[in-house]
Design a protein around this motif. Structure first.
Motif, PDB file in Angstrom:
ATOM      1  N   LEU A 492       0.802  -1.225   0.000  1.00 19.35           N
ATOM      2  CA  LEU A 492       0.000   0.000   0.000  1.00 19.35           C
ATOM      3  C   LEU A 492       0.832   1.271   0.000  1.00 19.35           C
ATOM      4  N   SER A 493       2.071   1.186   0.513  1.00 20.24           N
ATOM      5  CA  SER A 493       2.888   2.396   0.642  1.00 20.24           C
ATOM      6  C   SER A 493       4.083   2.433  -0.306  1.00 20.24           C
ATOM      7  N   GLY A 494       4.503   1.250  -0.789  1.00 19.79           N
ATOM      8  CA  GLY A 494       5.672   1.189  -1.658  1.00 19.79           C
ATOM      9  C   GLY A 494       6.991   1.175  -0.920  1.00 19.79           C
ATOM     10  N   CYS A 495       6.939   1.090   0.401  1.00 16.56           N
ATOM     11  CA  CYS A 495       8.182   1.049   1.190  1.00 16.56           C
ATOM     12  C   CYS A 495       8.014   0.102   2.368  1.00 16.56           C
ATOM     13  N   SER A 496       9.134  -0.275   2.980  1.00 17.34           N
ATOM     14  CA  SER A 496       9.099  -1.206   4.109  1.00 17.34           C
ATOM     15  C   SER A 496       8.744  -0.477   5.398  1.00 17.34           C
ATOM     16  N   ALA A 497       8.024  -1.165   6.272  1.00 18.61           N
ATOM     17  CA  ALA A 497       7.675  -0.569   7.562  1.00 18.61           C
ATOM     18  C   ALA A 497       8.919  -0.378   8.417  1.00 18.61           C
ATOM     19  N   PHE A 498       9.788  -1.379   8.436  1.00 17.15           N
ATOM     20  CA  PHE A 498      11.047  -1.321   9.177  1.00 17.15           C
ATOM     21  C   PHE A 498      12.176  -1.381   8.147  1.00 17.15           C
ATOM     22  N   SER A 499      12.796  -0.254   7.901  1.00 13.08           N
ATOM     23  CA  SER A 499      13.774  -0.209   6.821  1.00 13.08           C
ATOM     24  C   SER A 499      15.052   0.465   7.284  1.00 13.08           C
ATOM     25  N   ASP A 500      16.152  -0.270   7.211  1.00 10.00           N
ATOM     26  CA  ASP A 500      17.455   0.295   7.528  1.00 10.00           C
ATOM     27  C   ASP A 500      18.518  -0.597   6.917  1.00 10.00           C
ATOM     28  N   SER A 501      19.546   0.004   6.343  1.00  7.86           N
ATOM     29  CA  SER A 501      20.627  -0.783   5.747  1.00  7.86           C
ATOM     30  C   SER A 501      21.445  -1.506   6.803  1.00  7.86           C
ATOM     31  N   ASN A 502      21.374  -1.007   8.041  1.00 10.69           N
ATOM     32  CA  ASN A 502      22.060  -1.642   9.171  1.00 10.69           C
ATOM     33  C   ASN A 502      21.096  -2.607   9.856  1.00 10.69           C
ATOM     34  N   PRO A 503      21.345  -3.931   9.787  1.00  6.55           N
ATOM     35  CA  PRO A 503      20.411  -4.891  10.397  1.00  6.55           C
ATOM     36  C   PRO A 503      20.143  -4.612  11.869  1.00  6.55           C
ATOM     37  N   ARG A 504      21.167  -4.162  12.619  1.00  2.75           N
ATOM     38  CA  ARG A 504      20.960  -3.906  14.045  1.00  2.75           C
ATOM     39  C   ARG A 504      19.877  -2.860  14.266  1.00  2.75           C
ATOM     40  N   ARG A 505      19.948  -1.759  13.489  1.00  5.36           N
ATOM     41  CA  ARG A 505      18.944  -0.703  13.659  1.00  5.36           C
ATOM     42  C   ARG A 505      17.562  -1.195  13.228  1.00  5.36           C
ATOM     43  N   ALA A 506      17.535  -2.059  12.193  1.00  6.98           N
ATOM     44  CA  ALA A 506      16.250  -2.643  11.776  1.00  6.98           C
ATOM     45  C   ALA A 506      15.678  -3.504  12.899  1.00  6.98           C
ATOM     46  N   TYR A 507      16.539  -4.309  13.539  1.00  7.35           N
ATOM     47  CA  TYR A 507      16.086  -5.155  14.651  1.00  7.35           C
ATOM     48  C   TYR A 507      15.578  -4.306  15.815  1.00  7.35           C
TER      49      TYR A 507
END
Length: 613
Positions: A492-507
């Motif tokens: 619906l938005s075209g982007c991820s709800a949790f998005s970061d190139s750094n996995p730690r920040r995504a977690y």
């Protein structure tokens, strides 16, 4: 590490088993008698973005199992590029943190927890901690942590296994608890013949086994069947067949039938038919036109994708008189598969896919093998990935998003009824066929739970991983509902709800929860927002769909949607995802990659892949 630190660690490791036993019995080890140390450890756990989500019973056990090590000045408390096998809390002393690739060091903070990301996710460390003065450090080993997490839910897990087991469908909770207490674990190593006992019920808890004809005059093994997690059988020492564990071994839950009958008495109607008879696993159905295809009959047209597993090629059947019969051929290096210990996953993927026959799940026609590769021949879907179409459009409207999400829901419902969890639902893993219908692909992370309920693997795409996977709590089908919510958000938005190139920040974002993100203006205030938040609740059992998947179908975002028309394919797909193919072999919607077809990998001839013939 200096000599005194080594001696201290060695002495602690020697008492490690006793410490584990002590903590799990609920006793207080002497090392944590000091109230101040307990407070430091408790505060460190509660202040950390990951560990603050631990349940109180888990925190108590961690506090009891942490042990103290003294590090002399100049020694390394944590070293770079090592596996994250320990958590650290420095109680006394001065220390500094040196990041990989940086010449600058920052001073560490007393009473703070370090190394948690690598510890929880089994990653290699990207920094090191050096003692500037003598330091007093509290440590927890990952091995002990796993024991804590599994033991915390072990009784509940065993009860869940028995509740779902067909023999005990009429048993009450008191009876199930008694049966669970009688379960004994048995383990067999790679290629070890299972030594079974008569009058014993066996349930596969982890791993897979192959059933072979037990004939001494056979030159070649004749595989009668493959059993995996959740399958069950009775021991029979007079059987003409033998069972052998696949790599890396198999763990069996065993229940003595005499004890079972003694416990049950006349209170439960135990079903007498056993269990799972070995059957021949045919790779194709009689009516399948691909039945006669041989590997040498396939010609590569283009490579559709590459990954750590290998690649997927678009291939043509050379003996097709009309020259239009195309397939997708997944090609995996056997040597690399063995090197990264993925044999059992590949075998499970094959077994799961051959067991699936659903309009919204990619069809596996046949498998092959040679000295260097294993091959899986799939139907070709030439409409491209959902993700690619989404990127071209920017975002989808409600109608298109509902259609794609509903297709995923039907596929997940089918899998869950078979006790299979998918674990990698995302727009990248959904492809479009020539008519615009959506299919689930890539079952490399899927797992058959059977009656065992939960699994503990750390796997998935970083931005889509559910909280219980990050924390190693053990997970089940609830992770698929979490991923479904995130996929609807992306559609619906075209982007991820949790998005970061750094996995730690995504977690960290994931652990903060779905309510912590600013929803796209395309979703806010609409029925889809409510559905997404209900699918992405932090507590797995509270997610919509977990009680019954009908709760998702009946949500107001799907109001008026014709589910029966979808499953019968009498509903027309949204125009924006229907490909305009000029002919059956039109590949304009796929994007070929360059591949070196002259590359020759190392041969691998251990025969673990015999089922792929």
């Amino acid at each position: 590490m200096q000599h005194s630190a080594k001696n201290s660690i060695t002495s602690m490791l020697k008492s490690n088993q006793m410490l584990i036993s002590t903590c799990l019995m609920g006793l207080e080890p002497a090392v944590l008698e000091h109230f101040l140390s307990r407070k430091i450890i408790y505060t460190a756990i509660q202040d950390n973005k990951f560990t603050k989500h631990f349940k109180p019973c888990v925190v108590r056990k961690i506090m009891r199992c942490m042990y103290q090590v003294e590090y002399p000045k100049g020694s390394f408390i944590m070293e770079e590029k090592q596996e994250g096998k320990n958590l650290f809390i420095v109680e006394e002393g001065k220390f500094q943190i040196e990041q990989e690739g940086s010449d600058e060091a920052i001073m560490g903070i007393l009473g703070k927890l370090y190394g948690e990301e690598e510890f929880l996710m089994s990653h290699r460390r990207l920094s090191k901690i050096k003692a500037i003065t003598n330091c007093k450090v509290w440590k927890l080993s990952r091995k002990v942590y796993k024991i804590i997490m599994k033991s915390t839910g072990e009784n509940a897990k065993d009860l869940e296994i028995l509740r779902n087991f067909p023999w005990f469908e009429n048993a009450d909770e008191d009876m199930l608890t008694k049966i669970a207490n009688s379960i004994v674990l048995e383990n067999f190593g790679t290629y070890e013949v299972l030594k079974l006992k008569n009058n014993t019920l066996y349930i596969i808890n982890n791993g897979s086994v192959k059933i072979l004809e037990n004939k001494t005059d056979q030159v070649k093994e004749n595989i009668l069947g493959v059993l995996s997690r959740g399958d069950h059988f009775e021991g029979n020492t007079e059987s003409e067949n033998k069972m052998i564990a696949f790599y890396p071994g198999v763990e069996l839950l065993t229940i003595d039938m005499d004890i079972l009958k003694e416990l049950i008495g006349e209170r439960v109607d135990v079903r007498q038919e056993t269990i799972l008879e070995p059957v021949n696993e045919n790779t194709t159905h009689d009516e399948d036109p691909s039945a006669d295809i041989k590997l040498e009959d396939l010609e590569a047209i283009a490579s559709l994708g590459k990954g750590s597993f290998g690649r997927v090629d678009l291939v043509r059947y050379s003996k097709d008189p009309n020259d239009i019969k195309l397939y997708a051929l997944k090609v995996m290096e056997k040597h690399r598969t063995v090197k990264i210990l993925q044999q059992s996953h590949v075998i499970d993927e094959r077994k799961i896919l051959f067991d699936c026959e659903h309009p919204f799940i990619i069809k596996l026609h046949k498998t092959f093998r040679d000295d260097m590769y294993i091959y899986m021949l799939f139907e070709a879907c030439l409409g491209g990935q959902v993700w690619e179409i989404l990127m071209k459009n920017g975002f989808f409207n409600d109608e298109t998003s509902r259609f794609i999400a509903a297709s995923a829901i039907e596929a997940l419902d089918y899998l869950h009824r078979k006790k299979i969890i998918y674990r990698d639902l995302k727009t990248d893993n959904m492809v479009i066929d020539q008519n615009g219908y959506v299919k689930l692909v890539d079952f490399g992370l899927s797992k058959h739970l059977g009656f065992t309920g939960r699994t503990w693997s750390f796997c998935g795409t970083p931005c889509n991983i559910a909280p219980e996977i990050i924390l190693n709590f053990g997970h089940d089908r609830a992770v698929d509902y979490w991923a479904l919510g995130l996929m609807i958000y992306e559609l619906l938005s075209g982007c991820s709800a949790f998005s970061d190139s750094n996995p730690r920040r995504a977690y960290e974002q994931i652990m903060d929860g779905i309510d912590s993100i600013d929803f796209s203006y395309l979703i806010v205030g609409r029925p889809a927002e409510d559905l997404i938040k209900k699918l992405c609740r932090q507590e797995p059992t509270e997610r919509i769909g977990y009680r019954t998947i009908e709760d998702i179908r009946e949500h107001r975002w799907f109001q008026g949607f014709d589910w029966k028309a979808l499953i019968s394919k009498s509903i027309k797909p949204p125009k924006c995802i229907v490909p305009s193919l000029k002919h059956p072999a039109d590949i304009s919607y796929v994007h070929p990659l360059e591949v070196d077809y002259t590359y020759t990998p190392i041969k691998e001839e251990s025969n673990w892949d015999q089922a792929f013939e």
